[in-house]
Scaffold this motif. Structure first.
Motif, PDB file in Angstrom:
ATOM      1  N   PRO A   1      12.776  42.515  15.474  1.00 55.93           N
ATOM      2  CA  PRO A   1      11.597  42.701  14.467  1.00 55.93           C
ATOM      3  C   PRO A   1      10.585  43.811  15.249  1.00 55.93           C
ATOM      4  CG  PRO A   1      11.560  40.765  15.356  1.00 55.93           C
ATOM      5  CD  PRO A   1      13.062  41.021  15.723  1.00 55.93           C
ATOM      6  N   VAL A   2      10.465  43.413  16.500  1.00 57.54           N
ATOM      7  CA  VAL A   2       9.943  44.598  17.259  1.00 57.54           C
ATOM      8  C   VAL A   2      10.278  46.182  17.204  1.00 57.54           C
ATOM      9  CG1 VAL A   2       8.793  45.425  19.414  1.00 57.54           C
ATOM     10  CG2 VAL A   2       8.876  42.823  18.852  1.00 57.54           C
ATOM     11  N   SER A   3      11.702  46.226  17.272  1.00 55.69           N
ATOM     12  CA  SER A   3      12.251  47.477  17.069  1.00 55.69           C
ATOM     13  C   SER A   3      11.885  47.938  15.823  1.00 55.69           C
ATOM     14  CB  SER A   3      13.806  47.494  17.483  1.00 55.69           C
ATOM     15  OG  SER A   3      14.121  47.054  18.845  1.00 55.69           O
ATOM     16  N   ASP A   4      12.141  47.125  14.777  1.00 61.86           N
ATOM     17  CA  ASP A   4      12.041  47.508  13.681  1.00 61.86           C
ATOM     18  C   ASP A   4      10.802  48.213  13.108  1.00 61.86           C
ATOM     19  OD1 ASP A   4      14.703  46.843  12.620  1.00 61.86           O
ATOM     20  OD2 ASP A   4      14.185  45.107  11.644  1.00 61.86           O
ATOM     21  N   GLN A   5       9.707  47.659  13.377  1.00 64.13           N
ATOM     22  CA  GLN A   5       8.201  48.030  13.380  1.00 64.13           C
ATOM     23  C   GLN A   5       8.122  49.255  14.161  1.00 64.13           C
ATOM     24  OE1 GLN A   5       5.444  47.388  12.043  1.00 64.13           O
ATOM     25  NE2 GLN A   5       5.982  45.082  11.396  1.00 64.13           N
ATOM     26  N   CYS A   6       8.716  49.624  15.156  1.00 62.41           N
ATOM     27  CA  CYS A   6       8.638  50.971  15.985  1.00 62.41           C
ATOM     28  C   CYS A   6       9.427  51.906  15.331  1.00 62.41           C
ATOM     29  CB  CYS A   6       9.157  50.576  17.357  1.00 62.41           C
ATOM     30  SG  CYS A   6       8.020  49.604  18.466  1.00 62.41           S
TER      31      CYS A   6
ATOM     32  N   VAL B   1       7.153  55.059  16.621  1.00 56.60           N
ATOM     33  CA  VAL B   1       6.878  54.557  17.892  1.00 56.60           C
ATOM     34  C   VAL B   1       7.981  54.691  18.705  1.00 56.60           C
ATOM     35  CG1 VAL B   1       5.653  52.984  19.271  1.00 56.60           C
ATOM     36  CG2 VAL B   1       4.382  53.445  17.149  1.00 56.60           C
ATOM     37  N   PRO B   2       8.055  55.404  19.849  1.00 56.29           N
ATOM     38  CA  PRO B   2       9.210  55.133  20.664  1.00 56.29           C
ATOM     39  C   PRO B   2       9.166  53.753  21.382  1.00 56.29           C
ATOM     40  CG  PRO B   2       7.542  56.558  21.881  1.00 56.29           C
ATOM     41  CD  PRO B   2       7.136  56.331  20.233  1.00 56.29           C
ATOM     42  N   CYS B   3      10.318  53.177  21.422  1.00 55.88           N
ATOM     43  CA  CYS B   3      10.780  51.900  21.798  1.00 55.88           C
ATOM     44  C   CYS B   3      12.048  51.720  22.623  1.00 55.88           C
ATOM     45  CB  CYS B   3      10.827  50.809  20.568  1.00 55.88           C
ATOM     46  SG  CYS B   3      11.173  49.237  21.033  1.00 55.88           S
ATOM     47  N   ILE B   4      12.044  51.075  23.758  1.00 56.69           N
ATOM     48  CA  ILE B   4      13.068  50.810  24.654  1.00 56.69           C
ATOM     49  C   ILE B   4      13.201  49.423  24.793  1.00 56.69           C
ATOM     50  CG2 ILE B   4      13.985  50.889  26.815  1.00 56.69           C
ATOM     51  CD1 ILE B   4      11.855  53.211  27.276  1.00 56.69           C
ATOM     52  N   SER B   5      14.291  48.776  24.380  1.00 58.66           N
ATOM     53  CA  SER B   5      14.587  47.096  24.391  1.00 58.66           C
ATOM     54  C   SER B   5      15.927  47.104  25.095  1.00 58.66           C
ATOM     55  CB  SER B   5      14.909  46.918  22.879  1.00 58.66           C
ATOM     56  OG  SER B   5      16.054  47.652  22.418  1.00 58.66           O
TER      57      SER B   5
ATOM     58  N   VAL C   1       2.728  40.844  15.872  1.00 60.86           N
ATOM     59  CA  VAL C   1       2.135  41.245  16.975  1.00 60.86           C
ATOM     60  C   VAL C   1       2.538  42.955  17.403  1.00 60.86           C
ATOM     61  CG1 VAL C   1       1.348  39.047  17.964  1.00 60.86           C
ATOM     62  CG2 VAL C   1       3.771  40.309  18.606  1.00 60.86           C
ATOM     63  N   ALA C   2       3.668  43.103  17.221  1.00 58.40           N
ATOM     64  CA  ALA C   2       4.043  44.637  17.331  1.00 58.40           C
ATOM     65  C   ALA C   2       3.271  45.593  16.417  1.00 58.40           C
ATOM     66  CB  ALA C   2       5.787  44.690  16.729  1.00 58.40           C
ATOM     67  N   ALA C   3       2.981  45.023  15.006  1.00 60.26           N
ATOM     68  CA  ALA C   3       1.923  45.838  14.439  1.00 60.26           C
ATOM     69  C   ALA C   3       0.833  46.065  14.730  1.00 60.26           C
ATOM     70  CB  ALA C   3       2.233  45.135  12.870  1.00 60.26           C
ATOM     71  N   GLU C   4       0.301  44.637  15.400  1.00 58.97           N
ATOM     72  CA  GLU C   4      -1.090  44.974  16.025  1.00 58.97           C
ATOM     73  C   GLU C   4      -1.026  45.966  17.228  1.00 58.97           C
ATOM     74  OE1 GLU C   4      -2.625  41.403  17.541  1.00 58.97           O
ATOM     75  OE2 GLU C   4      -1.824  39.877  16.045  1.00 58.97           O
ATOM     76  N   LEU C   5       0.045  45.943  18.053  1.00 59.47           N
ATOM     77  CA  LEU C   5       0.083  46.919  18.913  1.00 59.47           C
ATOM     78  C   LEU C   5       0.064  48.338  18.723  1.00 59.47           C
ATOM     79  CD1 LEU C   5       2.554  44.948  21.466  1.00 59.47           C
ATOM     80  CD2 LEU C   5       0.157  45.513  21.956  1.00 59.47           C
ATOM     81  N   ILE C   6       0.883  48.638  17.669  1.00 59.52           N
ATOM     82  CA  ILE C   6       0.984  50.056  16.928  1.00 59.52           C
ATOM     83  C   ILE C   6      -0.165  50.430  16.351  1.00 59.52           C
ATOM     84  CG2 ILE C   6       2.611  51.190  15.606  1.00 59.52           C
ATOM     85  CD1 ILE C   6       5.023  49.144  16.282  1.00 59.52           C
ATOM     86  N   LEU C   7      -0.344  49.518  15.236  1.00 57.76           N
ATOM     87  CA  LEU C   7      -1.485  50.168  14.542  1.00 57.76           C
ATOM     88  C   LEU C   7      -2.953  49.886  14.963  1.00 57.76           C
ATOM     89  CD1 LEU C   7       0.286  48.695  11.034  1.00 57.76           C
ATOM     90  CD2 LEU C   7       0.510  51.051  12.031  1.00 57.76           C
ATOM     91  N   GLY C   8      -3.053  48.894  15.733  1.00 53.95           N
ATOM     92  CA  GLY C   8      -4.371  48.451  16.089  1.00 53.95           C
ATOM     93  C   GLY C   8      -4.797  49.065  17.549  1.00 53.95           C
ATOM     94  N   ASP C   9      -3.756  48.940  18.359  1.00 55.74           N
ATOM     95  CA  ASP C   9      -3.839  49.179  19.821  1.00 55.74           C
ATOM     96  C   ASP C   9      -3.572  50.574  20.159  1.00 55.74           C
ATOM     97  OD1 ASP C   9      -5.137  46.595  20.898  1.00 55.74           O
ATOM     98  OD2 ASP C   9      -3.133  45.896  20.468  1.00 55.74           O
TER      99      ASP C   9
END
Length: 442
Positions: A137-142, A147-151, A113-121
């Motif tokens: 896994p979300v941080s890894d995708q970013c 893509v900037p990510c705050i976790s 879903v992180a990939a969806e948000l990054i690549l699709g949305d």
């Protein structure tokens, strides 16, 4: 689909079954009112209307980690007003859209879903929390897709080292704020000093990101405890979701364990602690991370929840205010209980703070169309939030900002079945102690 690095993305978002998606999208439209710009207050007459800014948020709304996502609907509803004015960057006013997707408490699903948000949305900024299984896994995708990510809500070592982080270089696109295992060790042992024991500790670690980080032979809990004079009994890693803990309990009993320490999921701890009670294993102290992060987990245990201790990373008695709503920690908790009819829960403060930090970062970005500009605003953050001060620069590695941690204990409540109260504040004296620690009732 190719990333900016030329790699193939983990999964093409067009192939995902739309029926499996659990998406909650909150559109927060900009108004004509003046808003706080990165350079100060800017009159509406001088603001221009820009494009919509998209913030992605991956959270476990379902599955064994769903307690972390339980607060999300309240937080997003509450922030509609704060975000309704949009955000002004460099004199241009932008609407803000928060796109939320359910990871289902599954690391693979979180990555998808992180990939969806990054690549699709095509989001501009990602925020994420809720243990390493969700945030890593979300941080890894970013990081992969620039893509900037705050976790947050993950101890920094499982977030940093499990992802292959090098302290000399760190990461380029992902930034984190929370406490670390060194803070857990200090908090745990500070509480343990209150109760006389034989200093024999049984560790309870699953074969997952948290368990392996906490059980790391060099940086984890065990070597630190041994240096402090504790005897550590480690029966090895159990499998997450395991139903029978009899073999571990037998080892603890044989070794005379009087303290249990670990980081199990709520379902795993419920099985372990219920079976311990049934099999006559009654240590004086049980201190576990993650397992009782929310009241529903304590209630599920029933009477045997009384006296269990844990690290307390947020509570209503914190002397802090929200930069978005102006609420104190107590007012935020009271509002949550009034609106939802549920007891306040630790993830509430941190879920709220993620959007405090996100909006502050966006306001200070020089160019909203340049993701590197958004990224570069993260490490210069110096923000007072409802969970305390968030500022990068003095952390153990460049990508990590440390936050306050104290010791808490579940006791019988007055308005609720159980209350989590602060019983030790040696690591953060500005957070008041609410009660003296007691031993596990025998």
């Amino acid at each position: 689909m190719k990333t900016k690095h030329g790699h193939t993305s983990p999964r093409d978002t067009g192939s995902l079954d739309a029926g499996r998606r659990k998406i909650l999208t909150v559109s927060l439209q900009a108004s004509a009112l003046s808003v706080l710009a990165w350079a100060g207050f800017m009159p509406a007459a001088h603001a221009q209307t820009g494009r919509k800014i998209k913030i992605g948020y991956v959270t476990p709304l379902t599955g064994p980690l769903a307690g972390f996502g339980e607060v999300d609907r309240f937080v997003l509803d509450q922030l509609k007003e704060a975000f309704a004015k949009g955000v002004t960057v460099g004199g241009t006013q932008h609407a803000v859209e928060i796109m939320v997707k359910d990871s289902q408490s599954n690391p693979n699903r979180a990555s998808e879903v992180a990939a969806e948000l990054i690549l699709g949305d095509e989001i501009d900024l990602m925020v994420v929390g809720s243990t390493p299984e969700n945030s890593n896994p979300v941080s890894d995708q970013c990081e992969l897709n620039e893509v900037p990510c705050i976790s947050s809500t993950t101890p920094w070592q499982p977030w940093f080292f499990t992802r292959g982080g090098d302290p000399k270089t760190g990461f380029d696109w992902t930034y984190h704020y929370f406490w670390g295992l060194e803070d857990v060790i200090a908090t745990f042992t500070n509480m343990w000093k209150s109760i006389p024991t034989n200093k024999v500790v049984g560790v309870l670690f699953a074969n997952d990101a948290d368990g392996n980080a906490w059980g790391d032979p060099e940086h984890g809990l065990t070597p630190a405890l041994k240096k402090m004079g504790y005897t550590v009994v480690d029966p090895g890693r159990y499998q997450s979701g395991q139903s029978n803990f009899s073999s571990l309990i037998a080892e603890y009993k044989k070794a005379g364990v009087e303290i249990i320490a670990g980081v199990p999921t709520p379902p795993d701890f419920q099985n372990f602690w219920t079976q311990s009670s049934q099999q006559g294993f009654k240590p004086k102290i049980v201190t576990v991370g993650k397992a009782l992060a929310f009241p529903s987990s304590a209630e599920a245990l029933g009477p045997i929840a009384e006296g269990v201790t844990q690290e307390c990373w947020w509570s209503p008695n914190r002397p802090y205010k929200s930069s978005l709503t102006g609420q104190t920690a107590q007012q935020l908790a009271d509002d949550y209980e009034r609106v939802t009819g549920k007891q306040w829960t630790q993830p509430l403060g941190y879920a709220h703070s993620l959007f405090e930090v996100a909006l502050d970062v966006l306001r200070r970005s020089q160019d909203i169309d340049d993701k590197a500009s958004i990224r570069d605003a993260i490490p210069t953050t110096k923000l007072d939030t409802v969970i305390g001060h968030v500022a990068w620069g003095d952390g153990p590695v460049k990508n990590v900002a440390k936050t306050a941690l104290v010791g808490g204990q579940w006791i019988k409540g007055t308005r609720h079945p159980f209350d989590l109260v602060v019983v030790n504040n040696d690591t953060a004296p500005d957070i008041p102690v609410q009660a003296e620690m007691i031993a596990i009732p025998r």
